[in-house]
Design an enzyme around this catalytic site. Structure first.
Site, PDB file in Angstrom:
ATOM      1  N   HIS A  71      -2.785  53.669   8.572  1.00 12.24           N
ATOM      2  CA  HIS A  71      -3.461  54.510   7.518  1.00 12.24           C
ATOM      3  C   HIS A  71      -2.890  54.281   6.280  1.00 12.24           C
ATOM      4  CE1 HIS A  71      -5.377  58.061   5.955  1.00 12.24           C
ATOM      5  NE2 HIS A  71      -6.432  57.828   6.860  1.00 12.24           N
ATOM      6  N   GLU A 112     -11.340  51.498   5.567  1.00 12.94           N
ATOM      7  CA  GLU A 112     -11.186  52.593   4.756  1.00 12.94           C
ATOM      8  C   GLU A 112     -10.961  52.283   3.254  1.00 12.94           C
ATOM      9  OE1 GLU A 112     -10.596  56.282   7.488  1.00 12.94           O
ATOM     10  OE2 GLU A 112      -8.632  55.632   7.026  1.00 12.94           O
TER      11      GLU A 112
HETATM   12  P1  PGA Z   1     -12.011  61.655   4.974  1.00 10.12           P
HETATM   13  O1  PGA Z   1     -10.692  60.888   5.639  1.00 10.12           O
HETATM   14  O2  PGA Z   1     -13.145  61.369   6.058  1.00 10.12           O
HETATM   15  O3  PGA Z   1     -11.906  62.830   4.665  1.00 10.12           O
HETATM   16  O4  PGA Z   1     -12.262  60.708   3.636  1.00 10.12           O
HETATM   17  C1  PGA Z   1     -10.919  59.703   6.154  1.00 10.12           C
HETATM   18  C2  PGA Z   1      -9.332  59.370   6.762  1.00 10.12           C
HETATM   19  O5  PGA Z   1      -8.371  60.370   6.585  1.00 10.12           O
HETATM   20  O6  PGA Z   1      -9.135  58.306   7.329  1.00 10.12           O
END
Ligand code: PGA
Length: 240
Positions: A84, A156
């Site tokens: 992440h 992401e």
């Molecule tokens: P969010 O977080 O949906 O609050 O942008 C996504 C994540 O932490 O992977």
């Protein structure tokens, strides 16, 4: 690092109230803080599977504060998020370490949810494809094709996580198609076609349906919006 245990269990109870609206085709994986996994694994007839948010790249030993994929597997946890952006940014996880975590997960029957994504600076300087390809290559391209079938990828973009700024449908689709093509070039079209590629970064109850309708977006990795049962339920329903 949100919610105490009572609040977390209440969220699950409130989410469960919507479970008759969830399609059996949609897989729901909850990734609570590791401390709560033992409680959550006790829920009877769950509508969800469980994931850790992080794990060690070692199996056992003197690594104070760490939790290993072997320990997760022994607890009947099926998944772990790996790489992440917050782990990369605040805990200095390198591509090399993330690759080792992927290996540790796979040898212990944990399916990694591998995160990749570029910073705003990288996108603005048109380096987003190179950055993401580099991350994907380092974490995954050493794997055997049989192991690759157990990987979930989450794209992401760092600039979209927790910011309220979501990638547009076109931006998400473009990067997902690129990731799938890159996986296909290395592992072949069959593996590429079947690998789930999730989008994460400010997914919410209002934008999830359109994002999930993109041909190469197979689901979401939901942060902030998953903390409210009604919103999270709406997002799960929008994936069917
Ligand atoms: P969010 O977080 O949906 O609050 O942008 C996504 C994540 O932490 O992977």
């Amino acid at each position: 690092m949100n919610k105490n245990i009572d609040e977390a269990l209440e969220l699950v109870v409130n989410l469960e109230m919507h479970k008759s609206e969830f399609s059996p085709e949609v897989k729901v994986i909850l990734a609570p803080p590791a401390l709560y996994l033992a409680n959550m694994v006790m829920v009877q007839n769950p509508f969800f599977e469980l994931s850790a948010q992080n794990c060690s790249h070692h199996d056992y030993g003197a690594f104070t504060g760490e939790i290993s994929p072997a320990m997760l597997h022994a607890m009947n946890i099926g998944y772990s998020i790996v790489g992440h952006s917050e782990r990369r940014q605040y805990y200095f996880e390198t591509d090399e370490m993330i690759g080792k975590k992927i290996d540790a997960c796979l040898r212990n029957h944990i399916k990694p949810i591998f995160c990749c994504g570029e910073s705003l600076e990288e996108r603005n300087s048109h380096k987003h494809f190179i950055t993401v390809l580099h991350q994907v290559e380092h974490a995954l391209f050493h794997l055997k094709p049989s192991d690759m079938k157990n990987i979930i990828i989450a794209y992401e973009p760092v600039w979209a996580i927790g910011t309220g700024v979501t990638a547009s449908n076109d931006q998400a689709e473009e990067m997902h198609a690129f990731i799938r093509e890159s996986v296909g070039n290395h592992f072949g079209p069959e593996i590429a076609a079947h690998i789930p590629i999730l989008y994460g970064g400010s997914v919410n109850a209002a934008n999830s349906k359109e994002l999930f309708a993109c041909p190469n977006v197979d689901g979401g990795l939901v942060g902030g919006a998953s903390l409210k049962a009604k919103d999270f339920a709406t997002i799960i329903i929008s994936a069917s």
